[in-house]
Design a protein around this motif. Structure first.
Motif, PDB file in Angstrom:
ATOM      1  N   MET A 126      33.112  39.663  32.247  1.00 46.73           N
ATOM      2  CA  MET A 126      32.563  38.309  32.135  1.00 46.73           C
ATOM      3  C   MET A 126      32.855  37.498  33.395  1.00 46.73           C
ATOM      4  O   MET A 126      31.994  36.768  33.894  1.00 46.73           O
TER       5      MET A 126
ATOM      6  N   LEU B 134      39.015  34.487  25.849  1.00 48.80           N
ATOM      7  CA  LEU B 134      39.713  35.761  25.688  1.00 48.80           C
ATOM      8  C   LEU B 134      40.989  35.786  26.537  1.00 48.80           C
ATOM      9  O   LEU B 134      41.546  36.850  26.801  1.00 48.80           O
TER      10      LEU B 134
ATOM     11  N   LYS C 113      33.521  31.900  28.330  1.00 46.39           N
ATOM     12  CA  LYS C 113      33.665  32.995  27.360  1.00 46.39           C
ATOM     13  C   LYS C 113      34.902  33.829  27.676  1.00 46.39           C
ATOM     14  O   LYS C 113      35.645  34.231  26.772  1.00 46.39           O
ATOM     15  N   ALA C 114      35.119  34.080  28.962  1.00 45.93           N
ATOM     16  CA  ALA C 114      36.289  34.857  29.372  1.00 45.93           C
ATOM     17  C   ALA C 114      37.578  34.074  29.136  1.00 45.93           C
ATOM     18  O   ALA C 114      38.617  34.642  28.794  1.00 45.93           O
ATOM     19  N   LYS C 115      37.502  32.762  29.307  1.00 41.25           N
ATOM     20  CA  LYS C 115      38.670  31.923  29.060  1.00 41.25           C
ATOM     21  C   LYS C 115      39.096  32.019  27.598  1.00 41.25           C
ATOM     22  O   LYS C 115      40.296  32.058  27.296  1.00 41.25           O
TER      23      LYS C 115
ATOM     24  N   ALA D  89      39.436  33.594  34.880  1.00 38.49           N
ATOM     25  CA  ALA D  89      38.336  32.740  34.416  1.00 38.49           C
ATOM     26  C   ALA D  89      38.759  31.279  34.484  1.00 38.49           C
ATOM     27  O   ALA D  89      37.978  30.404  34.880  1.00 38.49           O
TER      28      ALA D  89
ATOM     29  N   TYR E 276      29.835  32.127  31.390  1.00 39.36           N
ATOM     30  CA  TYR E 276      30.612  33.375  31.367  1.00 39.36           C
ATOM     31  C   TYR E 276      32.099  33.110  31.586  1.00 39.36           C
ATOM     32  O   TYR E 276      32.955  33.731  30.953  1.00 39.36           O
TER      33      TYR E 276
ATOM     34  N   SER F  10      36.562  40.706  29.111  1.00 42.90           N
ATOM     35  CA  SER F  10      36.720  39.443  29.838  1.00 42.90           C
ATOM     36  C   SER F  10      36.623  39.626  31.358  1.00 42.90           C
ATOM     37  O   SER F  10      36.135  38.747  32.062  1.00 42.90           O
TER      38      SER F  10
ATOM     39  N   ASN G  84      41.611  35.050  29.719  1.00 43.36           N
ATOM     40  CA  ASN G  84      41.575  35.624  31.058  1.00 43.36           C
ATOM     41  C   ASN G  84      41.955  34.539  32.080  1.00 43.36           C
ATOM     42  O   ASN G  84      41.243  33.548  32.240  1.00 43.36           O
TER      43      ASN G  84
END
Length: 248
Positions: free
Chosen positions: A40, A67, A63-65, A72, A60, A37, A69
Motif C-alpha cells: 500500500m 495497519l 489504509k496502510a496507517k 505510511a 493508500y 501494508s 505501518n
C-alpha cells in the motif's frame, strides 16, 4: 513546479521505500488486497510520484496507517506538511510524524524536531525539538546529528556541551554529511579540539563536494585564514587573501 519538486523529493526522503524490480501491477494488486501494508505504501508512492494522483496516494497511505505501518505515517506527515493531496495541516503532520517516530523511523523524528524548532505554524518548543533531534541522531540520522550538535554547542534545549557537540558532528561527518563535516572542521580550528591539519582536509572536502553557497562561503573564508596564519598548511598570504575573497 515547486509542488512537483517537493513530490520528487519525498521519494528520496523515505528510507527503505524503493521499488523492487517487480511489475508495478503486482504491487498494485497486492495493495488492493487490503492486507499488505508495504504494498500500500509503495502504491501510494507510485501514485504520488508517477501518476500525480495525490488523493489516491493519500488514500493508500491512510489504509496502510490503519495497519500500523510507520512509513505510511511518515508519508502522511509529508503530505499534511506540504498540502499534497490534503489540506495543509501542520498539527496533523506532527501527529503522523510522531506515530512514525515512536515506531523507530528516525527521519520522522528529525521532521518533528524541525517543525518544533522552527515554530512554523505551531508553537515553538526547543525542548521538544531537542528531544526528537537526539532520537534521530541516536538512530543514525545525519541531519539529526548535526542539529543536536548545534544545540549542544549553544546550550539551547539541552545543557551546553562542547564534547557532545563535537561527538555528534563527528558522527555526521562519518556519514559524509556536508554540514557535519564543515562544523567539525570549524571545531578543529579552536580549543580544545585544535587540529588544523584535519580541519584543512575537511574544509577542502566541503569545497570539492558541496554546491551549497552558504557552506562554500564559510569553507573558503576559514581555509583562507588557515593559509594566512599557516594553520595546517604552509603560510601563503596571497592564497589566503584569494580564498577569503571567494567567501564574500
Amino acid at each position: 513546479m515547486k509542488k512537483h519538486f517537493l513530490i520528487t523529493l519525498l521519494v528520496f526522503l523515505v528510507a527503505g521505500l524503493v521499488f523492487a524490480e517487480e511489475d508495478i501491477e503486482s504491487v498494485l494488486q497486492r495493495a488492493k488486497s487490503g492486507t499488505d501494508s508495504e504494498a500500500m505504501v509503495d502504491a501510494g508512492i507510485y501514485y504520488l510520484t508517477f501518476e500525480k494522483d495525490y488523493k489516491k496516494s493519500v488514500s493508500y497511505f491512510n489504509k496502510a496507517k490503519k495497519l500500523s505501518n510507520p512509513d505510511a505515517c511518515h508519508m502522511l506527515g509529508k503530505c499534511y506538511q506540504y498540502g499534497i493531496g490534503v489540506r495543509k495541516n501542520i498539527k496533523k503532520a506532527v501527529e503522523n510524524y510522531k506515530i512514525s517516530a515512536e515506531a523507530g523511523n528516525q527521519n520522522s523524528a528529525y521532521e518533528v524536531g524541525m517543525i518544533y524548532y522552527s515554530g512554523l505554524n505551531i508553537e515553538q518548543n526547543v525542548d521538544i525539538a531537542a528531544k526528537y533531534f537526539l532520537q534521530a541522531a541516536e538512530g543514525g540520522n545525519a541531519d539529526g546529528q548535526t542539529q543536536i550538535a548545534y544545540l549542544y554547542s549553544i546550550g539551547e534545549g539541552v545543557e551546553k556541551s562542547e564534547e557532545k557537540s563535537f561527538y555528534w558532528n563527528q558522527k555526521a561527518a562519518e556519514q559524509k554529511n556536508i554540514r557535519g563535516i564543515l562544523s567539525l572542521a570549524l571545531e578543529e580550528l579552536a580549543e580544545p579540539y585544535f587540529n588544523p591539519i584535519d580541519s584543512v582536509y575537511l574544509l577542502k572536502y566541503v569545497l570539492e563536494n558541496s554546491d551549497e553557497q552558504g557552506y562554500l562561503g564559510i569553507a573558503y573564508g576559514y581555509l583562507g585564514r588557515c593559509y594566512r596564519y599557516g594553520h595546517g598548511v604552509e603560510k601563503k598570504h596571497g592564497t589566503g587573501r584569494n580564498l577569503r575573497e571567494k567567501s564574500c
